[in-house]
Enzyme design. Structure first.
Site, mmCIF file in Angstrom:
data_model
loop_
_atom_site.group_PDB
_atom_site.id
_atom_site.type_symbol
_atom_site.label_atom_id
_atom_site.label_comp_id
_atom_site.label_asym_id
_atom_site.label_seq_id
_atom_site.Cartn_x
_atom_site.Cartn_y
_atom_site.Cartn_z
ATOM 1 N N HIS A 67 7.280 -2.260 10.162
ATOM 2 C CA HIS A 67 8.179 -3.715 9.493
ATOM 3 C C HIS A 67 9.683 -3.252 8.649
ATOM 4 O O HIS A 67 10.062 -1.959 8.478
ATOM 5 C CB HIS A 67 7.392 -3.824 8.124
ATOM 6 C CG HIS A 67 5.695 -4.630 8.422
ATOM 7 N ND1 HIS A 67 5.159 -5.632 7.164
ATOM 8 C CD2 HIS A 67 5.217 -4.872 9.631
ATOM 9 C CE1 HIS A 67 4.135 -6.281 7.603
ATOM 10 N NE2 HIS A 67 4.538 -5.648 9.541
ATOM 11 N N GLU A 69 10.941 -2.188 5.809
ATOM 12 C CA GLU A 69 11.490 -1.841 4.426
ATOM 13 C C GLU A 69 9.963 -0.439 4.729
ATOM 14 O O GLU A 69 11.308 0.616 4.513
ATOM 15 C CB GLU A 69 10.047 -2.282 3.445
ATOM 16 C CG GLU A 69 10.212 -4.577 3.345
ATOM 17 C CD GLU A 69 9.831 -5.010 3.849
ATOM 18 O OE1 GLU A 69 9.270 -6.572 3.068
ATOM 19 O OE2 GLU A 69 9.641 -5.230 5.287
ATOM 20 N N CYS A 97 5.523 -7.680 2.005
ATOM 21 C CA CYS A 97 3.728 -8.069 2.249
ATOM 22 C C CYS A 97 3.198 -6.703 1.413
ATOM 23 O O CYS A 97 3.717 -5.902 0.676
ATOM 24 C CB CYS A 97 3.366 -7.821 3.653
ATOM 25 S SG CYS A 97 3.281 -5.903 4.216
ATOM 26 N N CYS A 100 3.647 -3.088 3.167
ATOM 27 C CA CYS A 100 5.196 -2.184 2.006
ATOM 28 C C CYS A 100 5.121 -2.348 0.432
ATOM 29 O O CYS A 100 6.183 -1.251 0.391
ATOM 30 C CB CYS A 100 6.103 -3.582 3.193
ATOM 31 S SG CYS A 100 6.216 -4.151 4.765
#
Length: 168
Positions: A67, A69, A97, A100
């Site tokens: 992701h 992040e 999420c 993360c």
């Protein structure tokens, strides 16, 4: 958002909107360069230095953890030679999420600034509030909704295009 909503926090040099625009530019790269879901993230030091940046790469890299992040935090960790990212602010176009969010707690990130809320998997106040949970040994100050309309529109239009619909 949560108790650490960022109202009394310190913005990174350059300002939250400035850095969110940078994250939005990274989100655009995700979409146009990699046909990934347009989420961008930039990690900034307390002095305003970019330590790491990235966009969603999970489809491109066949990596469910890639992701935006995580990509930005990995780059920052490599740059600093440390898994602790103390005193930093992470700017991301979509509310993180749970995966993360917990990576941010483990990295000891000081602040999170995000654009659009995620009513399905958001872990910074929408569905879960992992960053402010008192059971953790570190809490992350959160400011949500920075350039939220632009962030949300970019995501909505990406999925509309995938379904063959006109952008909003």
């Amino acid at each position: 958002m949560n108790a650490g909503s960022g109202e009394q926090g310190i913005e990174s040099p350059g300002g939250d909107e400035h850095w969110m625009r940078h994250a939005l530019a990274l989100a655009e790269r995700a979409q146009h360069e990699d046909d990934e879901i347009p989420v961008g993230a930039v990690l900034v030091s307390a002095s305003g230095e970019i330590l790491g940046e990235g966009w969603n790469r999970n489809i491109t890299e066949s990596d469910p953890t890639a992701h935006a992040e995580v990509v930005a935090m990995r780059a920052a960790g490599a740059k600093l030679g440390n898994h602790r990212l103390l005193g930093t602010t992470l700017y991301v176009t979509l509310e993180p999420c749970a995966m993360c969010a917990m990576a941010m707690v483990h990295a000891r990130i000081s602040r999170l600034v995000f654009g659009a809320s995620d009513p399905k998997t958001g872990a910074a106040g929408s569905v879960f509030d992992l960053l402010a949970d008192p059971r953790h040994n570190h809490r992350v100050e959160v400011r949500g909704g920075v350039l939220a309309d632009e962030s949300s529109r970019r995501l909505t239009n990406y999925f509309r295009a995938k379904r063959g619909k006109n952008p909003l």
